[in-house]
Write an enzyme that holds these catalytic residues in place. Structure first.
Site, PDB file in Angstrom:
ATOM      1  N   ASP A 154       0.808  -1.217   0.000  1.00 40.28           N
ATOM      2  CA  ASP A 154       0.000   0.000   0.000  1.00 40.28           C
ATOM      3  C   ASP A 154       0.843   1.270   0.000  1.00 40.28           C
ATOM      4  O   ASP A 154       1.850   1.375   0.689  1.00 40.28           O
ATOM      5  CB  ASP A 154      -0.930   0.039   1.207  1.00 40.28           C
ATOM      6  N   ASP A 307      -8.116   4.557   5.695  1.00 42.07           N
ATOM      7  CA  ASP A 307      -6.830   4.980   5.122  1.00 42.07           C
ATOM      8  C   ASP A 307      -6.288   6.171   5.915  1.00 42.07           C
ATOM      9  O   ASP A 307      -5.772   7.142   5.348  1.00 42.07           O
ATOM     10  CB  ASP A 307      -6.974   5.332   3.641  1.00 42.07           C
TER      11      ASP A 307
END
Length: 429
Positions: A154, A307
């Site tokens: 990520d 996130d």
């Protein structure tokens, strides 16, 4: 206090089919009794939850706690504080740390540090490739055995399709999965804002949605052909949503998450040139926001993940091409989802599913149960209370959000973890 009585709360537990008003008696951290009316005991702490929701606590499988390596932005303690203030008792840290989480020792460090802080369950994901460089797979089995719950690079896509396919096969064979940051870097080409009217009017380097769409399509096809699972991180575009729906209909093992900011904000946030609006993928246009909202309602998007990406103030003050993308989100997910309930995109039961039970199941954990005999792991929130986002109410070490100065509706009042109150809005952590 060994006895806590929660009175008059509306209890919603999707996994146990509870959706009604109940009292809950907690004794020594265990749920002793659930009934319509429980009389208070001598020496019992009473929490009046009238007009409030009592639900299993929340799970976020996509946070950045910046530990190790960048703890000036956030660390496991401050990240945990922000998490429980948002109703979260399970979080999964991303591996784009310094060094990357690609070795067993770093996996163990994250778990042990989270246990030492003790406010919530802090779990690590691990990198797909060594150093997150996209070239050589990590020792996935060893990392999973040490406690990594899934694999992702990520912040960077797994660019090579052959490596992505091998990673999906390897992870799937050991009972895990790969989560991908879907971005074709040759298409994004250092863009900072969604390619549209706002970017054109302000002269911002554009980032076309095809950068996300093409990588989502690739991963969907790989999942379909290999039969292995893949998880799409922070999906944001209308076409990407339609691609996931298509692949799911064909039987591909695909899940997808959406962030609070992609559910609530558009590229209009760039109008004052504030780099707090810079995220990856970028904030998009109204039709994309509508698409992800309805996809979350229908189940095409499986759940919400914040996130949560803290950055220092001086970093977000850099010019748009040089400042890092990302914004914090742990304390804003609940108000964002409740706003969608108010606007009739879905009901409160679905709200609890996307914040709590569905992400827990995705990482192979049993969701907390509001059930007699179970350890109390729950959240009490007022869906109507308004609060202002400011530097005092934000409990993260970083304050990088365009929501500063705005009012949100929906406030966590208490968070229980491991049978204890780890957060209340009156006394804090």
């Amino acid at each position: 206090m060994s006895l806590i009585l929660i009175k008059n709360g509306h209890v919603i537990d999707p996994e146990n089919n509870i959706n009604n008003q109940f009292d809950i008696l907690i004794e020594k951290g265990k749920i002793k009794k659930i009934d319509k009316n429980i009389e208070p005991f001598a020496g019992c702490e009473i929490i009046n939850a009238e007009n409030m929701i009592v639900s299993p606590s929340f799970c976020d499988i996509h946070v950045h706690f910046r530990d190790p390596g960048q703890t000036y932005k956030e660390d496991i303690r401050t990240g945990s504080i922000a998490a429980v203030a948002g109703g979260y008792t399970t979080v999964v840290c991303m591996p784009n740390t310094l060094p990357a989480i690609d070795e067993v020792s770093i996996v163990r460090y994250i778990i042990e540090k989270g246990e030492e802080v003790g406010l919530c369950r802090v779990l690590p994901s691990a990198a797909v490739t060594k150093g997150r460089k996209g070239k050589e797979l990590t020792e996935m089995w060893l990392l999973k055995d040490a406690g990594a719950v899934y694999f992702t690079d990520d912040g960077a896509p797994v660019w090579d399709a052959f490596i992505m396919r091998k990673a999906m096969e390897y992870a799937g064979s050991i009972g895990s999965f790969v989560a991908d940051h879907c971005e074709d870097l040759s298409l994004s080409n250092n863009g900072v804002a969604h390619e549209g009217e706002i970017a054109a009017a302000l002269g911002l380097p554009p980032l076309p949605p095809e950068a996300e769409d093409t990588m989502v399509a690739r991963d969907c096809i790989l999942a379909l052909r290999t039969g292995m699972p893949v998880h799409i991180c922070h999906i944001s575009s209308k076409v990407a949503v339609e691609t996931v729906a298509w692949a799911k209909a064909l039987g591909a093992k695909i899940t997808a998450e959406v962030t609070p900011h992609h559910l609530s904000l558009t590229d209009d946030e760039w109008l004052d040139f504030d780099c707090k609006a810079k995220v990856s993928p970028p904030l998009r246009e109204h039709e994309d926001v509508e698409a992800v909202r309805w996809a979350l309602a229908s189940g095409v998007i499986d759940f919400v993940a914040t996130d949560h990406a803290p950055h220092a103030h001086q970093e977000k003050m850099l010019e748009h091409q040089h400042c890092p993308p990302g914004m914090i989100g742990l304390q804003f997910a609940l108000p964002t989802v409740l706003k969608l309930v108010k606007k009739d995109y879905f009901d409160m039961k679905r709200a609890i599913e996307v914040l709590s039970t569905e992400p827990m199941k995705k990482i192979g954990l049993t969701p907390p149960a509001i059930k007699e005999g179970e350890t109390a792991e729950l959240v009490i929130f007022d869906p109507f209370e308004s609060w202002e986002v400011n530097e005092e109410t934000i409990l993260s070490k970083s304050k990088n959000t365009p929501l500063i100065g705005r009012k949100l509706r929906g406030k966590v009042k208490y968070t229980f973890y491991n049978g204890k109150i780890v957060y209340s809005d009156k006394s804090g952590v």
